[in-house]
Design an enzyme around this catalytic site. Structure first.
Site: not given
Ligand SMILES: *[C@@H]1O[C@H](CO)[C@@H](O)[C@H](O)[C@H]1NC(C)=O
Ligand SMILES: *[C@@H]1O[C@H](CO)[C@@H](O)[C@H](O)[C@H]1NC(C)=O
Length: 531
Positions: A208, A212-213, A230, A264
């Protein structure tokens, strides 16, 4: 991809979170119990589960294609090529190689340990959490999910709530095909994810946004849980005037238009000279007309933006610079046309965040070194695309720009090489997966030295025991010393020589006193391994 962001930061006491907390504790309890009983560890069991996953893909292709169409208006072509068949082939590859991946490795060893067994065991972590993203709701959720199974873990899968239709199909299907104690699917948005992250996992794999990572990693830190993140970033394209511009244009636009830019590793922006830009724009108009006809919106091959929030976010970015191609949109359908922007400055909003939509800004630079400094002055990208015929330029860019991965003369395809690790660096992520790397990600490598109790080995290292003296120190230090040229390639020969010398001595002295020991020495010696 930052849908869970805001509320995760403030935390949530939304209704239902305490019931979901109880439910998650139960799920974790079930999974952990199954793991401690060794259920997911047997290789036969893993293979059976993976074959079931393969069967799930085979038997439910239509349902999965339909769900992807509901979520993203993904075409059947992209649903099969970039998701279902892609994930299916990954399972097939794992099944083909699992036996060799699981087997303990026998690494080379130093002369100190010539009589001993040196092994690396492949150990599952325990209960893994895999959190998928909405842009490729099957690929980025189920490939790591399958890798975690292959490595012998129990797994909790949390598909993205943004791609709700696919999430529901996965939640319905997975319990029908896979073991219900070891593998679980949980659905939900921010409150649920917040609760879930309070549980103790042994590994967390998140796909994501960078924002948020960071939250996921902070939550994982509570129990020192290892994570793979990722993430994304602005993946640049460098083109110079040496390449075949027609082919280059097609390959760049393919990477940008696939999934409406919601990839991504989509090429985020182009760095090139004004002259190259003019040729690119001219070619792009022809290519896009050929692909999507005169009315692009009517083409069944263009995906839609996933939701209104993202539509509003992406549409604002069109205001940067000047529209050279495209620029159309329709909010009622969440449609944004492939759009090329020129006269864009590095400080424009379109250059401030990962675009994640079908918009392609071009920034003018005059040289490869200017391109390199532009990229390195920003966060490290997930992918870097280099289009040039000039090998010195390519080498220069490869050596001076850090990125998660690189693809020369094309876009996105480096992911499909299963022998290449795929993952980010810096803000584009940590850890990697793909093919065997996925298995490795979910595997703890446990080094194990098994010492022989052979009197010969004991004698060789006797200098370690007190009382210490100068002679013992000297001989140990010299024994331990790394020597150049004493390569492991020659190890068997050195071993044979040493053995020959030692055994003739040992034989003579021992044979007189303890013939039983000689026999032992010969029988225990692991000759087999060296031939
Ligand atoms: C990239 O394409 C050009 C032709 O446009 C070719 O000369 C060059 O060798 C290619 N690069 C690589 C790495 O193959
Ligand atoms: C940039 O690339 C060149 C090779 O093309 C290399 O000699 C040089 O050391 C690199 N510079 C840095 C800072 O890595």
């Amino acid at each position: 991809m930052g849908d869970v962001l805001c509320c995760l930061i403030i935390g949530s006491d939304g209704s239902g979170s305490s019931t979901s907390a109880t439910r998650y504790s139960e799920i974790l309890g079930t999974a952990r119990k199954a793991f401690l009983q060794g259920k997911p560890k047997s290789v036969e069991f893993r293979k059976k589960q993976l074959r079931q996953l393969h069967k799930l893909y085979e038997e439910n292709e239509d349902a999965l294609v339909a769900a992807l169409a509901t979520d993203l208006r993904k075409s059947r072509h992209e649903a099969l090529v970039a998701e279902i068949c892609y994930a299916k082939n990954d399972v097939a590859n794992t099944l083909m190689h699992l036996k060799e991946w699981v087997a303990p490795e026998k690494p080379p060893k130093g002369i100190m340990f010539l009589l001993d067994d040196v092994s690396i065991y492949k150990e599952p972590y325990g209960v893994a959490l895999v959190m998928g993203a909405w842009n490729y709701p099957i690929t980025v959720a189920l490939i790591p999910f399958a890798g975690a199974i292959a490595a012998g873990n129990c797994v909790v899968l949390k598909p993205s709530e943004v791609s709700a239709a696919t999430a529901k199909v996965l939640a319905d299907l997975i319990p029908k095909y896979l073991d219900k104690e070891c593998y679980h699917v949980v659905l939900g948005g921010v409150p649920e994810t917040t609760e879930l992250l309070k549980e103790r996992f042994d590994y967390i794999f998140y796909t994501g946004s960078t924002a948020v990572g960071k939250i996921v990693r902070a939550a994982a830190n509570e129990y020192l849980t290892p994570v793979t993140l990722e993430l994304g970033g602005k993946s640049p394209v460098f083109i110079d005037d040496t390449v075949d511009m027609e082919i280059a244009t097609r390959r760049i636009l393919w990477g940008k238009c696939m999934n409406a830019g919601q990839t991504c590793v989509a090429p985020d922006y182009i760095l090139c000279t004004k002259e190259v830009q003019d040729k690119f724009v001219e070619n792009a108009k022809k290519v896009l007309r050929k692909w999507y006809g005169d009315n692009w919106k009517n083409s069944p091959d263009l995906c839609r933006i996933v939701n209104d929030r993202h539509f509003q976010r992406v549409i604002k970015l069109i205001k940067s610079g000047k529209v050279a191609v495209g620029g159309d949109s329709d909010a009622s359908e969440k449609y944004i046309s492939p759009t090329i922007l020129i006269d864009v400055k590095g400080t424009d909003p379109v250059m401030a965040e990962e675009i994640f939509g079908p918009i392609l800004p071009i920034i003018n630079i005059r040289s490869a070194s200017e391109a390199a400094s532009f990229i390195t002055s920003r966060e490290k990208p997930l992918a870097f695309y280099i289009f040039t015929e000039n090998s010195a330029t390519r080498k220069y860019l490869l050596e001076n720009v850090s990125s998660g991965g690189v693809c020369c003369n094309d876009t996105i395809l480096h992911l499909s090489v299963e022998t290449l690790p795929f993952g980010g660096v810096g803000y584009s992520g940590m850890g990697a997966y793909n093919g065997k790397y996925t298995f490795d990600t979910f595997t703890h490598t446990k080094g194990c030295l098994a010492r022989s109790m052979n009197p010969l080995g004991e004698k060789l290292a006797a200098g370690r025991y007190p009382p210490y003296n100068e002679k013992k120190t000297k001989s140990l230090v010299s024994f331990m010393k790394k020597r150049k040229g004493l390569s492991f390639h020659y190890f068997p020969h050195i071993l044979m020589f040493t053995l020959g010398v030692l055994s003739s001595f040992a034989f003579r002295s021992l044979a007189k006193k303890q013939p039983g020991k000689i026999l032992n020495l010969v029988l225990n010696f692991p000759l087999k391994k060296y031939f």
